[in-house]
Write a protein that holds these residues in place. Structure first.
Motif, PDB file in Angstrom:
ATOM      1  N   ILE A  17       0.964  -0.952  -0.225  1.00  0.00           N
ATOM      2  CA  ILE A  17       0.210  -0.604  -0.275  1.00  0.00           C
ATOM      3  C   ILE A  17       0.754   1.446   0.104  1.00  0.00           C
ATOM      4  CG2 ILE A  17      -1.955   0.978   1.053  1.00  0.00           C
ATOM      5  CD1 ILE A  17      -2.951  -1.265   2.077  1.00  0.00           C
ATOM      6  N   ALA A  18       0.740   2.288  -0.701  1.00  0.00           N
ATOM      7  CA  ALA A  18       1.417   3.148  -1.396  1.00  0.00           C
ATOM      8  C   ALA A  18       0.488   4.580  -1.120  1.00  0.00           C
ATOM      9  CB  ALA A  18       2.491   2.876  -1.969  1.00  0.00           C
ATOM     10  N   GLU A  24      -0.335   8.025 -10.027  1.00  0.00           N
ATOM     11  CA  GLU A  24       0.105   6.061 -10.210  1.00  0.00           C
ATOM     12  C   GLU A  24       1.816   6.637  -9.692  1.00  0.00           C
ATOM     13  OE1 GLU A  24      -0.564   4.574 -14.034  1.00  0.00           O
ATOM     14  OE2 GLU A  24      -2.784   5.558 -14.295  1.00  0.00           O
ATOM     15  N   ALA A  25       2.189   5.133  -9.784  1.00  0.00           N
ATOM     16  CA  ALA A  25       3.281   5.012  -8.827  1.00  0.00           C
ATOM     17  C   ALA A  25       4.634   4.402  -9.565  1.00  0.00           C
ATOM     18  CB  ALA A  25       3.445   3.872  -8.045  1.00  0.00           C
ATOM     19  N   GLU A  30       7.248  -0.998  -7.954  1.00  0.00           N
ATOM     20  CA  GLU A  30       6.497  -1.692  -7.084  1.00  0.00           C
ATOM     21  C   GLU A  30       6.469  -3.743  -7.978  1.00  0.00           C
ATOM     22  OE1 GLU A  30       2.126  -4.462  -7.927  1.00  0.00           O
ATOM     23  OE2 GLU A  30       2.261  -3.050  -9.035  1.00  0.00           O
ATOM     24  N   PRO A  31       7.889  -3.481  -9.074  1.00  0.00           N
ATOM     25  CA  PRO A  31       8.526  -5.057  -9.479  1.00  0.00           C
ATOM     26  C   PRO A  31       9.453  -5.290  -7.770  1.00  0.00           C
ATOM     27  CG  PRO A  31       8.199  -3.591 -10.956  1.00  0.00           C
ATOM     28  CD  PRO A  31       7.826  -2.562 -10.110  1.00  0.00           C
ATOM     29  N   PRO A  32      10.019  -4.680  -7.211  1.00  0.00           N
ATOM     30  CA  PRO A  32      10.912  -4.939  -6.458  1.00  0.00           C
ATOM     31  C   PRO A  32      10.605  -5.275  -4.782  1.00  0.00           C
ATOM     32  CG  PRO A  32      11.879  -2.374  -6.896  1.00  0.00           C
ATOM     33  CD  PRO A  32      10.266  -2.873  -7.306  1.00  0.00           C
ATOM     34  N   PHE A  33       9.143  -5.308  -4.878  1.00  0.00           N
ATOM     35  CA  PHE A  33       8.206  -5.855  -3.823  1.00  0.00           C
ATOM     36  C   PHE A  33       7.415  -7.158  -4.507  1.00  0.00           C
ATOM     37  CE2 PHE A  33       8.487  -1.150  -2.768  1.00  0.00           C
ATOM     38  CZ  PHE A  33       8.823  -1.118  -1.103  1.00  0.00           C
ATOM     39  N   LEU A  48      -1.369  -1.273  -4.116  1.00  0.00           N
ATOM     40  CA  LEU A  48      -2.624   0.047  -4.067  1.00  0.00           C
ATOM     41  C   LEU A  48      -2.262   1.148  -3.628  1.00  0.00           C
ATOM     42  CD1 LEU A  48      -5.433   1.026  -3.455  1.00  0.00           C
ATOM     43  CD2 LEU A  48      -5.583   0.526  -0.916  1.00  0.00           C
ATOM     44  N   HIS A  49      -2.108   1.817  -4.321  1.00  0.00           N
ATOM     45  CA  HIS A  49      -1.731   3.213  -4.977  1.00  0.00           C
ATOM     46  C   HIS A  49      -2.580   4.050  -5.243  1.00  0.00           C
ATOM     47  CE1 HIS A  49      -0.072   7.179  -6.641  1.00  0.00           C
ATOM     48  NE2 HIS A  49       1.329   6.424  -6.081  1.00  0.00           N
TER      49      HIS A  49
END
Length: 85
Positions: A17-18, A24-25, A30-33, A48-49
């Motif tokens: 969650i960011a 938009e992020a 997101e990819p590293p997470f 969820l951003h």
């Protein structure tokens, strides 16, 4: 020393969650997470951003997306609890 901790994450779910000041992020956020979750053999539940406006309230469309995202987290939690029982 840390290997047992990492292995204990296998089969669990991870969600992100960011918030930011952007609609938009960034694509690289997101990819590293997601990659870390996969590395530890975790289920990646997604991100969820939301841009959080100065009003300190989520816009209706974002609030609806947040409810859907929360339901996915609750489902993952319930499935995990059932499997542990």
């Amino acid at each position: 020393h840390y290997k047992p901790i990492g292995k204990a994450l296998a089969g669990k779910s991870a969600f992100l969650i960011a918030t930011s000041n952007s609609p938009e992020a960034p694509a690289c956020f997101e990819p590293p997470f997601a990659d870390t979750a996969r590395y530890f053999d975790m289920h990646w539940g997604g991100m969820l951003h939301a841009k959080f406006p100065d009003l300190q309230q989520l816009p209706a469309d974002v609030a609806e997306h947040a409810r859907t995202f929360a339901a996915a987290i609750q489902t993952a939690t319930a499935v995990r609890a059932k499997a542990a029982a």
